[in-house]
Design an enzyme around this catalytic site. Structure first.
Site, PDB file in Angstrom:
ATOM      1  N   GLU A   1       0.860  -1.185   0.000  1.00  0.00           N
ATOM      2  CA  GLU A   1       0.000   0.000   0.000  1.00  0.00           C
ATOM      3  C   GLU A   1       0.898   1.237   0.000  1.00  0.00           C
ATOM      4  O   GLU A   1       1.889   1.291   0.704  1.00  0.00           O
ATOM      5  CB  GLU A   1      -0.923  -0.040   1.233  1.00  0.00           C
ATOM      6  CG  GLU A   1      -1.727   1.206   1.513  1.00  0.00           C
ATOM      7  CD  GLU A   1      -2.634   1.660   0.367  1.00  0.00           C
ATOM      8  OE1 GLU A   1      -3.460   0.862  -0.116  1.00  0.00           O
ATOM      9  OE2 GLU A   1      -2.486   2.818  -0.061  1.00  0.00           O
TER      10      GLU A   1
ATOM     11  N   ASP B   1      -7.511   2.326  -7.954  1.00  0.00           N
ATOM     12  CA  ASP B   1      -7.914   3.684  -8.358  1.00  0.00           C
ATOM     13  C   ASP B   1      -8.123   3.739  -9.870  1.00  0.00           C
ATOM     14  O   ASP B   1      -7.287   3.258 -10.624  1.00  0.00           O
ATOM     15  CB  ASP B   1      -6.832   4.692  -7.956  1.00  0.00           C
ATOM     16  CG  ASP B   1      -6.680   4.770  -6.448  1.00  0.00           C
ATOM     17  OD1 ASP B   1      -7.713   4.688  -5.757  1.00  0.00           O
ATOM     18  OD2 ASP B   1      -5.543   4.890  -5.954  1.00  0.00           O
TER      19      ASP B   1
ATOM     20  N   THR C   1     -13.878  -6.788   0.118  1.00  0.00           N
ATOM     21  CA  THR C   1     -13.025  -5.696   0.597  1.00  0.00           C
ATOM     22  C   THR C   1     -13.909  -4.588   1.180  1.00  0.00           C
ATOM     23  O   THR C   1     -15.138  -4.645   1.070  1.00  0.00           O
ATOM     24  CB  THR C   1     -12.190  -5.107  -0.553  1.00  0.00           C
ATOM     25  OG1 THR C   1     -13.021  -4.231  -1.325  1.00  0.00           O
ATOM     26  CG2 THR C   1     -11.621  -6.191  -1.449  1.00  0.00           C
ATOM     27  N   GLU C   2     -13.279  -3.571   1.751  1.00  0.00           N
ATOM     28  CA  GLU C   2     -14.063  -2.442   2.286  1.00  0.00           C
ATOM     29  C   GLU C   2     -14.894  -1.777   1.185  1.00  0.00           C
ATOM     30  O   GLU C   2     -16.076  -1.509   1.350  1.00  0.00           O
ATOM     31  CB  GLU C   2     -13.140  -1.372   2.885  1.00  0.00           C
ATOM     32  CG  GLU C   2     -12.754  -1.603   4.313  1.00  0.00           C
ATOM     33  CD  GLU C   2     -11.352  -2.163   4.423  1.00  0.00           C
ATOM     34  OE1 GLU C   2     -10.595  -2.089   3.435  1.00  0.00           O
ATOM     35  OE2 GLU C   2     -11.016  -2.700   5.495  1.00  0.00           O
ATOM     36  N   TYR C   3     -14.226  -1.510   0.069  1.00  0.00           N
ATOM     37  CA  TYR C   3     -14.927  -0.871  -1.045  1.00  0.00           C
ATOM     38  C   TYR C   3     -16.062  -1.751  -1.530  1.00  0.00           C
ATOM     39  O   TYR C   3     -17.142  -1.270  -1.836  1.00  0.00           O
ATOM     40  CB  TYR C   3     -13.952  -0.597  -2.199  1.00  0.00           C
ATOM     41  CG  TYR C   3     -13.254   0.735  -2.093  1.00  0.00           C
ATOM     42  CD1 TYR C   3     -12.585   1.104  -0.932  1.00  0.00           C
ATOM     43  CD2 TYR C   3     -13.269   1.619  -3.151  1.00  0.00           C
ATOM     44  CE1 TYR C   3     -11.933   2.317  -0.833  1.00  0.00           C
ATOM     45  CE2 TYR C   3     -12.623   2.848  -3.064  1.00  0.00           C
ATOM     46  CZ  TYR C   3     -11.956   3.191  -1.902  1.00  0.00           C
ATOM     47  OH  TYR C   3     -11.320   4.398  -1.823  1.00  0.00           O
ATOM     48  N   GLU C   4     -15.778  -3.043  -1.598  1.00  0.00           N
ATOM     49  CA  GLU C   4     -16.773  -3.984  -2.114  1.00  0.00           C
ATOM     50  C   GLU C   4     -18.041  -3.946  -1.264  1.00  0.00           C
ATOM     51  O   GLU C   4     -19.156  -3.880  -1.784  1.00  0.00           O
ATOM     52  CB  GLU C   4     -16.165  -5.394  -2.120  1.00  0.00           C
ATOM     53  CG  GLU C   4     -17.000  -6.424  -2.835  1.00  0.00           C
ATOM     54  CD  GLU C   4     -16.198  -7.701  -3.072  1.00  0.00           C
ATOM     55  OE1 GLU C   4     -14.997  -7.751  -2.722  1.00  0.00           O
ATOM     56  OE2 GLU C   4     -16.789  -8.659  -3.603  1.00  0.00           O
TER      57      GLU C   4
HETATM   58  N1  SAH Z   1      -8.264  -2.694  -1.828  1.00  0.00           N
HETATM   59  C1  SAH Z   1      -8.970  -1.790  -0.940  1.00  0.00           C
HETATM   60  C2  SAH Z   1      -8.666  -0.328  -1.235  1.00  0.00           C
HETATM   61  C3  SAH Z   1      -9.018   0.153  -2.604  1.00  0.00           C
HETATM   62  S1  SAH Z   1      -8.626   1.836  -2.896  1.00  0.00           S
HETATM   63  C4  SAH Z   1     -10.452  -2.057  -1.020  1.00  0.00           C
HETATM   64  O1  SAH Z   1     -10.892  -2.706  -1.969  1.00  0.00           O
HETATM   65  O2  SAH Z   1     -11.177  -1.652  -0.135  1.00  0.00           O
HETATM   66  C5  SAH Z   1      -7.095   1.668  -3.792  1.00  0.00           C
HETATM   67  C6  SAH Z   1      -5.881   1.623  -2.886  1.00  0.00           C
HETATM   68  O3  SAH Z   1      -4.740   1.417  -3.694  1.00  0.00           O
HETATM   69  C7  SAH Z   1      -5.648   2.911  -2.126  1.00  0.00           C
HETATM   70  O4  SAH Z   1      -5.493   2.616  -0.761  1.00  0.00           O
HETATM   71  C8  SAH Z   1      -4.375   3.478  -2.737  1.00  0.00           C
HETATM   72  O5  SAH Z   1      -3.606   4.200  -1.791  1.00  0.00           O
HETATM   73  C9  SAH Z   1      -3.682   2.233  -3.234  1.00  0.00           C
HETATM   74  N2  SAH Z   1      -2.806   2.474  -4.373  1.00  0.00           N
HETATM   75  C10 SAH Z   1      -3.058   3.192  -5.470  1.00  0.00           C
HETATM   76  N3  SAH Z   1      -2.015   3.207  -6.310  1.00  0.00           N
HETATM   77  C11 SAH Z   1      -1.063   2.452  -5.723  1.00  0.00           C
HETATM   78  C12 SAH Z   1       0.266   2.098  -6.096  1.00  0.00           C
HETATM   79  N4  SAH Z   1       0.812   2.520  -7.239  1.00  0.00           N
HETATM   80  N5  SAH Z   1       0.984   1.310  -5.265  1.00  0.00           N
HETATM   81  C13 SAH Z   1       0.448   0.881  -4.096  1.00  0.00           C
HETATM   82  N6  SAH Z   1      -0.797   1.204  -3.691  1.00  0.00           N
HETATM   83  C14 SAH Z   1      -1.546   1.971  -4.489  1.00  0.00           C
END
Ligand code: SAH
Length: 592
Positions: A68, A117, A189-192
């Site tokens: 992360e 993202d 996941t949280e988002y899910e």
């Molecule tokens: N997987 C989690 C969070 C999704 S949000 C979920 O599903 O709930 C996307 C996460 O990816 C964010 O926390 C962001 O900080 C991380 N992220 C984005 N680009 C990244 C990168 N290049 N390397 C590592 N983490 C990254």
């Protein structure tokens, strides 16, 4: 996932430090030491860690590493792991761009991307962009897989296309895992959870990496006029498949019709162009043809054959061109592309070229220093750690005591010999034997200094721990300056460590005192370096190092600017021209 800055981040992170891997690069090629032989899975962008913790608990026969980039979120994930008391999960605080520096080829069995993202306006930051896919391919085992889920249908569809374009084989694909097209997509996941509550369908895919050999066998080989026929054959294939991201102005009517001929390459060589052939697994895959013309590096051709597209090779060639430019102190890359070649124009834009009619220009960042001479031990490499480990192993394997006191004693004796070397009282050959002879004398035992030394050198060569940020900084700086490593270290050790740390590929030159014939701080050492590098104007060079007596004194003796690397802030300021405490500071200084 944006998170507000957490109070006491450092203290909180410290409390769950057992879950963090502070120096992941150390494990490259050696993750099995941590996984206990279990398959290694990684999650990229783990957010608050719900998926990582749940998945690790449900699969004790797997070892999961969650990555992360945002420390304020990561700390919550680590706290979650601590609460759950999970054993087979660790976290890395880093950007996925650095994946290759932490995992060796084929070391990972599965990669999870969850709700990455979408970067609507910045495709190349998407975690399913071709450059990321290329590094996933490198670190994944042949039978490894990528699993991706997201609520974002646009990102999902685009990612499917990107994967296919890059030769990945899609397995299961579902546009609604909890509804119309049910599949088991693992822990939510949280988002899910959030999107499920809103009734948004969740997309899922798994994919296997493209088949075929790669990578360690990627090489960029310098060509000579004897290779014209080979170059022409490749040029013709590239031409027919219409993928010529950037090509130059040395075009004849015949070439516009048929691509470059053998004769046109003969002409390029005669005109002083440098032709390099990109070979992937022994096959010709692309080429880079350049010539420096004063401030400009002319890119006559930068091309990748279609079947090798989507694996980051175009970018790799562009990076090589930047490094060539840096070597000659060029400030700009220039190329040409006919306006009607829209595909070429697009590819050039993706490589950072701006367009001025048919002229493609890429300005390179201006640097105050064109030549960076950087010390190895204590500056790039965490020498203390490597030395300590090597000496302990050496003493133990030769039946001598290897306790703290003996190691400290060795350190003192060794340091004294190095000071003598700097003063020119001993040669490096003598140094190698003396330090162990003195140790034997101090311990009152008979020792074989040559055996001890060769064992030690062997152990030391294996320790290529880089200091934090060193690799990334050198990678960036080597595009802007000519970077040379200047070291009093011992040739076989330094060469082995440059290789195993990956720095060997980045730095332009390596000067080892044992080979140069003089040691730092002797001005003769720097004279030889400047001569070899063609540095006429020494105000364009700067020496960076952690030692006042060898690096900084040497720079001063030689009329070169000096920068003390002092991560612990132990040296007085004002002795060197500049002092930095981290690689971040060094980059800011160099890029002034
Ligand atoms: N997987 C989690 C969070 C999704 S949000 C979920 O599903 O709930 C996307 C996460 O990816 C964010 O926390 C962001 O900080 C991380 N992220 C984005 N680009 C990244 C990168 N290049 N390397 C590592 N983490 C990254």
């Amino acid at each position: 996932m944006r998170a507000r800055k957490k109070k006491n981040l450092a203290a909180r992170t410290g409390r769950v430090a057992e879950f963090a891997i502070g120096e992941p690069r150390r494990f490259k090629g050696r993750w099995s030491e941590l996984t206990g032989g279990r398959p290694l899975h990684i999650e990229i962008g783990c957010g608050k860690g719900r998926f990582a913790v749940g998945t690790a608990l449900a699969n004790p026969d797997v070892f999961l590493v969650a990555i992360e980039v945002e420390p304020n979120v990561l700390v919550m994930a680590m706290e979650e792991a601590a609460r759950a008391g999970v054993e087979n999960l660790r976290f890395i605080s880093m950007n996925a761009e650095a994946l290759d520096s932490c995992f060796a080829k084929g070391e990972v069995s599965r990669i999870y991307l969850n709700f990455s993202d979408p970067w609507p306006h910045n495709k190349n930051r998407r975690l399913t962009y071709e450059t990321f896919l290329a590094s996933y391919r490198r670190v994944l085992a042949e039978d490894g897989e990528l699993r991706f889920k997201t609520d974002n249908r646009d990102l999902f569809d685009w990612s499917c296309g990107e994967l296919e374009r890059c030769g990945w084989r899609l397995g299961t694909v579902s546009h609604d895992v909890h509804g119309a097209e049910p599949v088991d997509a693992g822990i939510a996941t949280e988002y899910e959870e959030r999107f499920m509550a809103l009734g948004t369908p969740i997309n899922y895919l798994d994919a296997e990496p493209p088949e075929g050999e790669l990578d360690e066998q990627v090489e960029l080989a310098d060509c000579t006029a004897a290779d014209c026929a080979e170059l022409a054959r490749l040029a013709l294939r590239v031409w027919r498949t219409r993928f010529t991201p950037v090509y130059g102005r040395v075009r004849t009517a015949e070439m516009i019709e048929n691509g470059r001929s053998e004769r046109s390459f003969e002409k390029l060589f005669a005109d002083g162009y440098r032709c390099e052939l990109l070979r992937v697994a022994g096959e010709d895959a692309g080429m880079l043809v350049t010539r420096h013309e004063g401030d400009v590096l002319r890119v006559e051709e930068l091309s990748v054959e279609r079947r090798f597209r989507g694996r980051g090779f175009g970018r790799m060639l562009a990076g090589a061109a930047e490094r060539r430019a840096a070597e000659f102190g060029c400030v700009r890359l220039e190329a040409h592309c006919p306006a009607e070649d829209t595909e070429g124009m697009r590819a050039a834009a993706a490589l950072g070229f701006g367009e001025r009619g048919e002229l493609l220009v890429r300005e390179l960042p201006r640097t105050r220093w064109r030549y960076l001479l950087i010390d190895a031990d204590g500056t790039l490499f965490d020498f203390d750690r490597a030395e300590r480990r090597a000496i302990e192993q050496t003493l133990a394997s030769c039946g001598l005591p290897s306790d703290d006191a003996t190691c400290a004693l060795y350190s003192r004796l060794n340091a004294a010999e190095w000071k003598r070397l700097e003063r020119g009282e001993v040669t490096s050959e003598e140094l190698r034997r003396n330090r162990f002879l003195r140790l034997g004398e101090a311990l009152g035992v008979e020792v074989d200094p040559d055996l001890l030394n060769s064992t030690y050198m062997q152990k030391l060569s294996a320790g290529a721990d880089l200091l934090d940020g060193a690799y990334e900084a050198v990678e960036r700086l080597s595009r802007e300056c000519t970077v040379a490593v200047v070291t009093n270290g011992l040739p076989p050790v330094q060469r082995a460590r440059m290789e195993s740390s990956g720095l060997g590929r980045l730095v332009h030159r390596l000067y080892i005192s044992g080979e140069v014939g003089y040691s730092k701080p002797a001005p003769e050492f720097f004279d030889a370096v400047c001569r070899d590098m063609g540095i006429d104007d020494r105000s364009q060079a700067i020496v960076v190092g952690d030692s006042l007596t060898s690096d900084i004194a040497g720079a001063k003796n030689s009329g070169i600017a000096s920068c003390l690397f002092d991560p612990h802030g132990v040296h007085p300021t004002g002795v060197a021209d500049f002092t930095v405490r981290s690689y971040g500071e060094l980059e800011r200084l160099i890029e002034l």
